[in-house]
Design an enzyme around this catalytic site. Structure first.
Site, PDB file in Angstrom:
ATOM      1  N   HIS A  60       0.849  -1.202   0.000  1.00 18.53           N
ATOM      2  CA  HIS A  60       0.000   0.000   0.000  1.00 18.53           C
ATOM      3  C   HIS A  60       0.878   1.242   0.000  1.00 18.53           C
ATOM      4  O   HIS A  60       2.081   1.163   0.181  1.00 18.53           O
ATOM      5  CB  HIS A  60      -1.003  -0.019   1.150  1.00 18.53           C
ATOM      6  CG  HIS A  60      -0.424   0.129   2.525  1.00 18.53           C
ATOM      7  ND1 HIS A  60       0.392  -0.814   3.100  1.00 18.53           N
ATOM      8  CD2 HIS A  60      -0.559   1.115   3.454  1.00 18.53           C
ATOM      9  CE1 HIS A  60       0.728  -0.426   4.323  1.00 18.53           C
ATOM     10  NE2 HIS A  60       0.168   0.745   4.553  1.00 18.53           N
ATOM     11  N   HIS A  62       1.417   3.940   1.791  1.00 16.76           N
ATOM     12  CA  HIS A  62       1.965   4.723   2.911  1.00 16.76           C
ATOM     13  C   HIS A  62       3.490   4.782   2.863  1.00 16.76           C
ATOM     14  O   HIS A  62       4.164   3.810   2.534  1.00 16.76           O
ATOM     15  CB  HIS A  62       1.495   4.142   4.250  1.00 16.76           C
ATOM     16  CG  HIS A  62       0.057   4.473   4.551  1.00 16.76           C
ATOM     17  ND1 HIS A  62      -0.706   3.750   5.443  1.00 16.76           N
ATOM     18  CD2 HIS A  62      -0.753   5.460   4.068  1.00 16.76           C
ATOM     19  CE1 HIS A  62      -1.932   4.285   5.495  1.00 16.76           C
ATOM     20  NE2 HIS A  62      -1.976   5.314   4.670  1.00 16.76           N
ATOM     21  N   ASP A  64       5.849   4.760   4.997  1.00 13.50           N
ATOM     22  CA  ASP A  64       6.691   3.825   5.754  1.00 13.50           C
ATOM     23  C   ASP A  64       6.725   2.430   5.121  1.00 13.50           C
ATOM     24  O   ASP A  64       7.401   1.535   5.632  1.00 13.50           O
ATOM     25  CB  ASP A  64       6.257   3.759   7.233  1.00 13.50           C
ATOM     26  CG  ASP A  64       4.842   3.233   7.423  1.00 13.50           C
ATOM     27  OD1 ASP A  64       3.946   3.642   6.658  1.00 13.50           O
ATOM     28  OD2 ASP A  64       4.635   2.416   8.338  1.00 13.50           O
ATOM     29  N   HIS A  65       6.018   2.269   4.000  1.00 10.21           N
ATOM     30  CA  HIS A  65       6.055   0.990   3.266  1.00 10.21           C
ATOM     31  C   HIS A  65       6.692   1.131   1.886  1.00 10.21           C
ATOM     32  O   HIS A  65       7.172   0.146   1.336  1.00 10.21           O
ATOM     33  CB  HIS A  65       4.644   0.411   3.135  1.00 10.21           C
ATOM     34  CG  HIS A  65       4.087  -0.014   4.461  1.00 10.21           C
ATOM     35  ND1 HIS A  65       3.962  -1.324   4.837  1.00 10.21           N
ATOM     36  CD2 HIS A  65       3.676   0.730   5.534  1.00 10.21           C
ATOM     37  CE1 HIS A  65       3.484  -1.383   6.077  1.00 10.21           C
ATOM     38  NE2 HIS A  65       3.302  -0.158   6.508  1.00 10.21           N
ATOM     39  N   HIS A 118      -7.640  -0.477   5.505  1.00  9.44           N
ATOM     40  CA  HIS A 118      -6.609   0.444   6.006  1.00  9.44           C
ATOM     41  C   HIS A 118      -6.420   1.575   4.988  1.00  9.44           C
ATOM     42  O   HIS A 118      -6.398   2.751   5.356  1.00  9.44           O
ATOM     43  CB  HIS A 118      -5.321  -0.346   6.216  1.00  9.44           C
ATOM     44  CG  HIS A 118      -4.150   0.453   6.662  1.00  9.44           C
ATOM     45  ND1 HIS A 118      -4.078   1.056   7.897  1.00  9.44           N
ATOM     46  CD2 HIS A 118      -2.977   0.736   6.046  1.00  9.44           C
ATOM     47  CE1 HIS A 118      -2.918   1.680   8.008  1.00  9.44           C
ATOM     48  NE2 HIS A 118      -2.231   1.510   6.908  1.00  9.44           N
ATOM     49  N   ASP A 135      -0.466  -3.600   6.286  1.00  3.19           N
ATOM     50  CA  ASP A 135      -1.141  -3.069   7.476  1.00  3.19           C
ATOM     51  C   ASP A 135      -2.623  -3.447   7.503  1.00  3.19           C
ATOM     52  O   ASP A 135      -3.433  -2.732   8.092  1.00  3.19           O
ATOM     53  CB  ASP A 135      -1.005  -1.540   7.515  1.00  3.19           C
ATOM     54  CG  ASP A 135       0.417  -1.091   7.819  1.00  3.19           C
ATOM     55  OD1 ASP A 135       1.279  -1.951   8.077  1.00  3.19           O
ATOM     56  OD2 ASP A 135       0.662   0.131   7.777  1.00  3.19           O
ATOM     57  N   HIS A 173       4.172  -4.525  10.834  1.00  2.00           N
ATOM     58  CA  HIS A 173       4.636  -3.868  12.060  1.00  2.00           C
ATOM     59  C   HIS A 173       4.729  -4.844  13.228  1.00  2.00           C
ATOM     60  O   HIS A 173       3.979  -5.816  13.307  1.00  2.00           O
ATOM     61  CB  HIS A 173       3.675  -2.739  12.481  1.00  2.00           C
ATOM     62  CG  HIS A 173       3.688  -1.553  11.575  1.00  2.00           C
ATOM     63  ND1 HIS A 173       4.525  -0.475  11.755  1.00  2.00           N
ATOM     64  CD2 HIS A 173       2.963  -1.281  10.460  1.00  2.00           C
ATOM     65  CE1 HIS A 173       4.298   0.420  10.808  1.00  2.00           C
ATOM     66  NE2 HIS A 173       3.356  -0.046  10.007  1.00  2.00           N
TER      67      HIS A 173
HETATM   68 ZN   LIG Z   1      -0.122   1.830   6.414  1.00  2.00          ZN
END
Ligand SMILES: [Zn+2]
Length: 260
Positions: A60, A62, A64-65, A118, A135, A173
């Site tokens: 996805h 985001h 942080d990915h 998400h 996530d 995570h």
């Molecule tokens: Zn995420």
């Protein structure tokens, strides 16, 4: 179901405070990574282990990915596969549900599942006994509903719950301890959950990751996969007296977790 498929080695590259970037290899020098939010720790592992990065998979959009994906692709020539989402820069090969992502240099293939909730375009990769779910599903938890609805998240979790119980769940995570604390509020009498919480505490105290878990274990302890179980519905009714098994229970416990 995948008896003729090669075994895949999966290891965690920790990133930021609690992200896991998953590194896939089959014993040779080529590898793939899932959700490289940061290029630096991936580069370090490639250098230290003498690996060539051939593929990047993204679940996805985001940061942080995906944050390290473009730099890694640029430096290594790795092919990037991810969801249809214009918010992901550098135009990865976009895949949809029902499509297969082939990683021929590793001899691996993953099926794509669309798992909105998400985010609206979140996908998961399934194959070789592994689920890379970003996530969407965490151990003993699920992702926040930033863009999707409780109904979408429930449908996505139902899709994942239908995979074989021996599937290893590689989430994005290390949230398991906090998730266990919340899940025990929901289901204090769940003996499997108590065992899972103790095992997670021991793992973290020893500096080990609590993931992957097995999907079959998650079905016994994860309140978001258990939104039709009477004990979870009863707990949800403490927040929303009108909660029924399914969507409204998932909505109530997700909202509860958001402020826990
Ligand atoms: Zn995420």
């Amino acid at each position: 179901m995948e008896l003729n498929m090669p075994e895949v080695n999966v290891t965690a590259i920790p990133a930021f405070a609690d992200n896991y970037i998953w590194l896939l290899s089959i014993g040779g020098t080529e590898c793939a990574v899932v959700d490289p939010g940061d290029a630096a720790p991936v580069r370090q592992v490639l250098r230290q282990d003498g690996l060539d990065l051939a593929y990047v998979l993204l679940t996805h959009h985001h940061a942080d990915h995906i944050g390290g994906a473009a730099a890694l692709a640029e430096a290594t020539g790795a092919e990037v596969h991810g969801p249809h989402d214009p918010r992901i820069p550098n135009r990865p090969h976009a895949v949809r549900e029902g499509e297969t992502v082939a990683l021929p240099r590793l001899g691996l293939r993953f099926e794509v599942l669309e798992v909105p909730g998400h985010t609206t375009s979140h996908i998961a990769f399934v194959g070789h006994g592994c689920l890379f779910c970003g996530d969407t599903l965490f151990s003993v938890g699920c992702g926040r509903l930033f863009e999707g609805t409780p109904a979408q998240m429930l449908a996505s979790l139902d899709k994942l719950a239908a995979l074989p119980p021996a599937t290893r769940v590689y989430c994005g995570h290390e949230y398991t301890l906090a998730n266990c604390a919340f899940a025990l509020e929901v289901e204090p009498g769940n003996a499997d959950l108590l065992r899972r919480a103790r095992a997670a505490e021991a793992a973290r105290a020893a500096g080990r990751a609590t993931v992957p878990s097995l999907l079959g274990e998650e079905l016994a302890v994860n309140p978001f996969l258990r939104s039709r179980q009477p004990a979870v519905v009863a707990a949800a009714r403490r927040r929303d007296p009108a909660a029924e098994p399914g969507v409204s229970t998932l909505a109530a416990i997700r909202a509860w977790k958001d402020t826990f």
